[in-house]
Motif scaffolding. Structure first.
Motif, PDB file in Angstrom:
ATOM      1  N   ARG A 132       0.846  -1.201   0.000  1.00 44.51           N
ATOM      2  CA  ARG A 132       0.000   0.000   0.000  1.00 44.51           C
ATOM      3  C   ARG A 132       0.881   1.250   0.000  1.00 44.51           C
ATOM      4  N   GLN A 134       0.416   5.408   0.338  1.00 45.74           N
ATOM      5  CA  GLN A 134      -0.525   6.445   0.756  1.00 45.74           C
ATOM      6  C   GLN A 134      -0.022   7.814   0.328  1.00 45.74           C
ATOM      7  N   LEU A 154      -6.947   6.213  -4.940  1.00 39.31           N
ATOM      8  CA  LEU A 154      -8.337   6.507  -4.599  1.00 39.31           C
ATOM      9  C   LEU A 154      -8.373   7.360  -3.341  1.00 39.31           C
ATOM     10  N   ARG A 155      -9.239   8.381  -3.346  1.00 42.61           N
ATOM     11  CA  ARG A 155      -9.423   9.181  -2.130  1.00 42.61           C
ATOM     12  C   ARG A 155     -10.241   8.353  -1.151  1.00 42.61           C
ATOM     13  N   GLU A 156      -9.677   8.136   0.044  1.00 42.81           N
ATOM     14  CA  GLU A 156     -10.312   7.271   1.020  1.00 42.81           C
ATOM     15  C   GLU A 156     -10.990   8.031   2.150  1.00 42.81           C
ATOM     16  N   TYR A 175      -5.228   9.400   0.439  1.00 44.85           N
ATOM     17  CA  TYR A 175      -5.342   8.644  -0.804  1.00 44.85           C
ATOM     18  C   TYR A 175      -4.582   7.337  -0.624  1.00 44.85           C
ATOM     19  N   GLY A 176      -5.053   6.286  -1.265  1.00 41.23           N
ATOM     20  CA  GLY A 176      -4.357   5.009  -1.193  1.00 41.23           C
ATOM     21  C   GLY A 176      -4.291   4.335  -2.546  1.00 41.23           C
TER      22      GLY A 176
END
Length: 184
Positions: A132, A134, A154-156, A175-176
């Motif tokens: 992952r 970030q 993707l904005r989490e 984001y991730g």
């Protein structure tokens, strides 16, 4: 005595991403003293080359401690550093790292940042045992949001008052990008 880890040099179509050394201090000072470049950096604009040398020392320490890596960005036809990108807050036990980047204002809008981060994302997923990546980005920093979204992040969510920098609390979007979602 442990074996010294060799700093990886990455090459893209237009760029060379390499280790930043003390000889790069004046180049780094040039763009990290620019208030527009530093607007979302989390530090005040640099006041002297000494500030740049301290930053370079920090880059060296995170690499040595294996908690991060920071590449200097240069154009293939020039050795001058025009920005940097890399990873920090790497937690190997969780296979996770944070991405960071900046480019000198004179190179904004040319796709330099995107080209550089795509190269280091590929490196992280292929060579760093990362699952992952970030990105923590201030809501007004639209350019960086667009850049990481283009890279597949993707904005989490929104982390409210997550960071205290330059005398104020900042909200940050999280984001991730997961290895299985990244197209190598």
């Amino acid at each position: 005595m442990g074996q010294e880890i060799v700093f990886p040099v990455l090459k893209t179509e237009r760029l060379i991403l390499r280790k930043i050394t003390e000889t790069d201090a004046s180049s780094i000072y040039t763009y990290l003293s620019d208030p527009e470049v530093m607007k979302y950096y989390g530090l005040e604009p640099f006041q002297s080359v000494q500030d740049a040398l301290a930053e370079i020392s920090w880059y060296e320490s995170i690499f040595k401690e294996q908690t991060g890596i920071r590449w200097g960005i240069s154009l293939k036809d020039s050795d001058r550093i025009i920005g940097s990108c890399g990873f920090l807050n790497t937690v190997s036990s969780h296979y996770r790292t944070d991405i960071g980047f900046e480019v000198s204002k004179e190179y904004w809008g040319q796709g330099i940042g995107s080209e550089a981060i795509m190269a280091i994302i590929h490196y992280a997923f292929e060579h760093m045992n990362i699952q992952r990546i970030q990105a923590l980005i201030e809501p007004p920093n639209i350019a960086s949001q667009k850049m990481v979204e283009k890279a597949g992040f993707l904005r989490e969510g929104l982390l409210r008052k997550y960071e205290y920098a330059c005398g104020k609390f900042d909200d940050l979007y999280m984001y991730g990008l997961l290895k299985e979602d990244y197209k190598l």
